[in-house]
Design a protein around this motif. Structure first.
Motif, PDB file in Angstrom:
ATOM      1  N   GLY A 110      59.514  70.446  14.730  1.00  0.00           N
ATOM      2  CA  GLY A 110      58.286  70.329  15.517  1.00  0.00           C
ATOM      3  C   GLY A 110      58.175  71.483  16.472  1.00  0.00           C
ATOM      4  N   ARG A 111      57.243  71.392  17.420  1.00  0.00           N
ATOM      5  CA  ARG A 111      57.022  72.510  18.338  1.00  0.00           C
ATOM      6  C   ARG A 111      58.209  72.742  19.266  1.00  0.00           C
ATOM      7  N   GLY A 112      59.054  71.727  19.409  1.00  0.00           N
ATOM      8  CA  GLY A 112      60.227  71.864  20.267  1.00  0.00           C
ATOM      9  C   GLY A 112      61.448  72.385  19.545  1.00  0.00           C
TER      10      GLY A 112
ATOM     11  N   ALA B 269      59.477  62.067  16.429  1.00  0.00           N
ATOM     12  CA  ALA B 269      58.568  63.107  16.901  1.00  0.00           C
ATOM     13  C   ALA B 269      58.930  63.526  18.322  1.00  0.00           C
ATOM     14  N   ALA B 270      59.346  62.567  19.143  1.00  0.00           N
ATOM     15  CA  ALA B 270      59.710  62.875  20.534  1.00  0.00           C
ATOM     16  C   ALA B 270      60.930  63.790  20.595  1.00  0.00           C
ATOM     17  N   LEU B 271      61.811  63.697  19.606  1.00  0.00           N
ATOM     18  CA  LEU B 271      63.005  64.548  19.591  1.00  0.00           C
ATOM     19  C   LEU B 271      62.665  66.019  19.449  1.00  0.00           C
ATOM     20  N   VAL B 272      61.484  66.320  18.858  1.00  0.00           N
ATOM     21  CA  VAL B 272      61.122  67.721  18.622  1.00  0.00           C
ATOM     22  C   VAL B 272      59.874  68.111  19.412  1.00  0.00           C
ATOM     23  N   GLY B 273      59.719  67.501  20.586  1.00  0.00           N
ATOM     24  CA  GLY B 273      58.733  67.997  21.523  1.00  0.00           C
ATOM     25  C   GLY B 273      57.425  67.262  21.613  1.00  0.00           C
ATOM     26  N   TYR B 274      57.317  66.076  20.999  1.00  0.00           N
ATOM     27  CA  TYR B 274      56.038  65.362  21.020  1.00  0.00           C
ATOM     28  C   TYR B 274      56.182  64.035  21.753  1.00  0.00           C
ATOM     29  N   GLU B 275      56.295  64.119  23.064  1.00  0.00           N
ATOM     30  CA  GLU B 275      56.282  62.913  23.892  1.00  0.00           C
ATOM     31  C   GLU B 275      54.851  62.397  23.975  1.00  0.00           C
TER      32      GLU B 275
ATOM     33  N   LEU C  50      61.331  66.040   7.840  1.00  0.00           N
ATOM     34  CA  LEU C  50      60.110  65.636   8.523  1.00  0.00           C
ATOM     35  C   LEU C  50      59.606  66.807   9.350  1.00  0.00           C
ATOM     36  N   THR C  51      58.365  67.214   9.127  1.00  0.00           N
ATOM     37  CA  THR C  51      57.783  68.317   9.883  1.00  0.00           C
ATOM     38  C   THR C  51      56.575  67.781  10.647  1.00  0.00           C
TER      39      THR C  51
END
Length: 410
Positions: A283-285, A329-335, A405-406
């Motif tokens: 993700g973005r993170g 999703a939160a793990l890779v910057g999507y809180e 997962l992207t």
């Protein structure tokens, strides 16, 4: 005894006394309601695949204006796709005797000469050819898909989708011309005698009402031997015509229907072992790689959800347990609000090795990367070591043997 004409273009060839305006009108009214419902549930089934998530889920990239109605498929109620596709497939099979009887009842009109008496008549005949050809094409490809017999060239999805629009356009034109006449004929429902199509009808062997009972009995038989694939319990055992119907396959926590086995999908057991398998989440993170042990250390959640497939079969609610997609999703910057997700599988053979899910599906707390089902580890055929499970989604979007997962804009 005079010989019957051998040519279907001769009026004397068609001698059955059953053919008549009342008989044809009854069948036509049944098809008017049934085919309309088929078309609507078919459009909804297509929307459930979220084909606007191009190019991943889009099996009909040239649909253009035909996709005007598409919307983000909801996750509530969780049995929505199960109901929609059960109605679509069961109704389609149930209507087969009605369709065949209707085609039989109007067959003489397909052979009338001259083929066109005026421009209006020519347009009506062309629409009739599209109607008959489209009906046969849609019902045949639909039945073949339900039976998992992919004998037709190309992919089922664009063939059935474009064919449905051609067929329904001709159907609407035909209905607009013929429905008023059919309703007038039905006002004489209690009259046994109506004007026959045959100029010299043969002696009757059954009444028109008897013929309708025969057609209705055929539809009822198909309904009883198909509908059970969408139900639970004892009714499932009546689904004799459904490849995934009948009794529950096997026993134990993993004893419910599957579409693809691990062997068919080309899954190498060495890849799915606890030592070798890693889930890649991007993700973005940034990117994280998670082993099964890492996933088990994350908060685990449970959801009771069915699996429902385009062929019309479905499972009862199974008890899934795993990590929420929105937590991954939160793990890779999507809180907060998660985005769409692109899912990739270890699967090597068959369709939908990749799939995408809408943001609203990712955000639903029942959407899981499942690690367990009914209290035990996933079996290889059910997607071990991890699979997607999402409420109200078609079965092909609940990807098995997940590898990556992207999250983000697709």
């Amino acid at each position: 005894m005079a010989r019957s004409p051998l040519s279907p273009f001769s009026p004397g060839f068609w001698r059955s006394p059953l053919r008549g305006t009342w008989f044809t009108s009854v069948l036509g009214v049944v098809l008017l309601g049934g085919i309309t419902l088929l078309f609507v549930t078919g459009l909804l089934s297509y929307a459930a695949y979220n084909p606007d998530l191009s190019p991943v889920n889009d099996k009909t990239p040239d649909k253009g204006i035909l996709g005007f109605y598409l919307f983000s498929w909801p996750t509530d109620p969780h049995w929505l796709y199960r109901l929609n596709q059960g109605v679509h497939v069961t109704l389609g099979i149930t209507l087969i005797p009605v369709l065949l009887a209707k085609l039989w009842s109007v067959a003489p009109k397909l052979f009338t000469l001259p083929p066109a008496r005026s421009l209006t008549h020519a347009l009506e005949r062309i629409s009739l050819l599209l109607l008959v050809g489209g009906a046969l094409f849609e019902f045949v490809t639909g039945v073949l898909n339900v039976q998992l017999d992919y004998l037709f060239p190309g992919s089922f999805y664009p063939l059935h989708f474009y064919g449905a629009w051609v067929f329904f356009t001709a159907f609407v034109a035909h209905a607009a011309l013929k429905t008023p006449l059919a309703l007038r004929n039905l006002r004489r429902l209690r009259e046994e005698r109506t004007e026959p199509v045959a100029p010299e009808p043969a002696a009757p062997t059954v009444s028109r009402r008897g013929a309708l009972w025969f057609v209705g009995g055929g539809s009822l038989l198909l309904f009883l031997t198909t509908a059970g694939q969408s139900f639970d319990g004892v009714l499932r055992r009546t689904a004799l015509l459904a490849p995934h119907g009948g009794a529950e396959p096997g026993s134990g926590p993993g004893g419910f229907q599957i579409n693809k086995t691990a062997a068919y999908a080309g899954i190498d057991p060495a890849e799915t072992s606890e030592e070798a398998w890693r889930l890649v989440v991007t993700g973005r993170g940034g990117t994280v790689r998670l082993s099964r042990a890492d996933l088990l250390r994350l908060p685990l959640h449970s959801a009771a959800l069915p699996i429902a497939c385009v062929e019309g079969w479905s499972t009862s609610d199974q008890w899934w347990r795993g990590v929420r997609l929105r937590d991954l999703a939160a793990l890779v910057g999507y809180e907060g609000d998660p985005p769409d997700v692109f899912v990739e599988s270890l699967q090597r053979r068959g369709a939908f090795r990749r799939a995408a899910l809408r943001a609203n599906q990712v955000a639903d707390p029942r959407s899981l990367l499942a690690l367990f089902v009914n209290g035990e580890d996933l079996t290889p055929d059910h997607g071990h070591p991890a699979r997607i499970i999402v409420p109200a989604a078609p079965g092909v979007l609940t990807t098995k043997w997940v590898a990556r997962l992207t999250f983000g804009d697709l």
